[in-house]
Scaffold this motif. Structure first.
Motif, mmCIF file in Angstrom:
data_model
loop_
_atom_site.group_PDB
_atom_site.id
_atom_site.type_symbol
_atom_site.label_atom_id
_atom_site.label_comp_id
_atom_site.label_asym_id
_atom_site.label_seq_id
_atom_site.Cartn_x
_atom_site.Cartn_y
_atom_site.Cartn_z
ATOM 1 N N SER A 70 0.145 0.364 43.005
ATOM 2 C CA SER A 70 -0.412 0.272 44.400
ATOM 3 C C SER A 70 -1.737 -0.336 44.309
ATOM 4 O O SER A 70 -2.025 -0.907 45.412
ATOM 5 N N ARG A 78 1.132 -1.570 52.803
ATOM 6 C CA ARG A 78 0.897 -0.032 52.802
ATOM 7 C C ARG A 78 1.833 0.624 51.940
ATOM 8 O O ARG A 78 3.121 0.106 51.863
ATOM 9 N N VAL A 79 1.447 1.943 51.534
ATOM 10 C CA VAL A 79 2.323 2.523 50.554
ATOM 11 C C VAL A 79 2.295 3.980 50.959
ATOM 12 O O VAL A 79 1.334 4.809 51.603
ATOM 13 N N ILE A 80 3.738 4.823 51.030
ATOM 14 C CA ILE A 80 3.752 5.951 51.339
ATOM 15 C C ILE A 80 4.556 6.405 49.779
ATOM 16 O O ILE A 80 5.376 5.916 49.235
ATOM 17 N N PHE A 81 3.484 7.511 49.071
ATOM 18 C CA PHE A 81 3.982 7.850 47.862
ATOM 19 C C PHE A 81 5.213 8.960 48.056
ATOM 20 O O PHE A 81 4.841 9.829 48.911
ATOM 21 N N GLY A 92 -3.257 9.861 45.177
ATOM 22 C CA GLY A 92 -2.615 8.869 46.092
ATOM 23 C C GLY A 92 -3.544 8.618 47.263
ATOM 24 O O GLY A 92 -3.691 7.544 47.820
ATOM 25 N N ASP A 96 -5.958 4.863 49.247
ATOM 26 C CA ASP A 96 -5.679 4.862 50.616
ATOM 27 C C ASP A 96 -4.227 4.721 50.981
ATOM 28 O O ASP A 96 -3.963 3.704 51.802
ATOM 29 N N ALA A 97 -3.316 5.548 50.523
ATOM 30 C CA ALA A 97 -2.001 5.563 50.909
ATOM 31 C C ALA A 97 -1.901 6.175 52.223
ATOM 32 O O ALA A 97 -2.608 6.975 52.749
ATOM 33 N N TYR A 100 2.027 10.944 51.722
ATOM 34 C CA TYR A 100 2.305 11.464 50.614
ATOM 35 C C TYR A 100 3.439 12.532 50.790
ATOM 36 O O TYR A 100 3.460 13.584 51.317
#
Length: 245
Positions: A70, A78-81, A92, A96-97, A100
């Motif tokens: 990431s 952008r990330v969604i864990f 996470g 700056d996810a 989660y």
């Protein structure tokens, strides 16, 4: 204006998890699956030639973890864990996810996280989605995660939000104990209606409708004194002047 469409990639070394998230993406109209990858290395190779809006990213993977990966992404990806291990939640949010998801999660939980991504990109790109039932200025409630539950918070009941490193405290009218949620104050600020809430300090967002007294550089809400810091003072004074006799 047409609804925003988010391109996404799923990264998970577990085939069952990979297929489950794929099925969730396929039933979500505003998501477009570009690729599913069984490792961060495979995803990194794909992203070297393709631009993607959103990653659904497992954390615990061999060779290169989701957290490590990431940190290599462009700022607008952008990330969604997604993970089975809740001890990674704080890390996470440090990168700056957007959200989660703790495995096993259902489609309702997935959709809440995906909608958060959609709203972020709508604000970024200036879109107003026709399919969105609640616009930022019209919101009456938010769902927030607290102790593995999604709690429905009525915004009119919120007195103020208090930031504590990687967590926020939500103080509600008539509730002596705050609700604790793993979230950054910055990401929360993007979700709140600007006409009702204002950041007045690096650690506080206040409900403008629930301000009782303003004294010098302090706000009194429910017997709590909150200092308006220099960084936010001019904007707050503008609000006071606009609403003074």
């Amino acid at each position: 204006m047409t609804s925003i469409k988010l391109s996404c990639v799923i990264v998970d070394d577990e085939p069952m998890a990979l297929n489950l998230v794929e099925s969730y993406v396929e039933k979500t109209p505003f998501l477009e699956l570009k690729k599913k990858c069984s490792s961060a290395i495979e995803a990194l190779d794909f992203l070297n030639t393709e631009t993607v809006d959103l990653l659904f990213l497992d954390i615990q993977m061999p060779d290169l973890t989701g957290l490590e990966f990431s940190k290599m992404l462009p700022k607008n990806t952008r990330v969604i864990f997604t993970t089975a291990f809740d001890q990674y939640a704080i890390e996470g949010f440090k990168v700056d996810a957007l959200d989660y998801l703790l495995k096993p999660f259902d489609y309702a939980e997935f959709l809440i996280a995906a909608n958060k991504a959609r709203r972020w990109y709508e604000l970024l790109k200036g879109h107003t989605s026709k399919t969105s039932t609640v616009l930022p200025e019209e919101k009456e409630f938010l769902f927030v995660k607290s102790e593995y539950k999604q709690l429905r918070i009525k915004l009119s009941d919120v007195l103020y939000f208090e930031g504590l490193k990687d967590y926020i405290k939500i103080w509600l009218r008539g509730n002596p104990k705050a609700i604790l949620s793993l979230m950054s104050l910055k990401s929360l600020e993007e979700e709140l209606p600007k006409s009702d809430f204002m950041r007045v300090h690096r650690s506080f967002i206040v409900s403008l409708k629930n301000i009782e007294v303003v004294e010098r550089s302090q706000i009194l809400i429910n017997n709590q004194r909150i200092t308006v810091s220099e960084q936010y003072k001019s904007k707050f004074l503008e609000f006071i002047n606009q609403n003074s006799l």
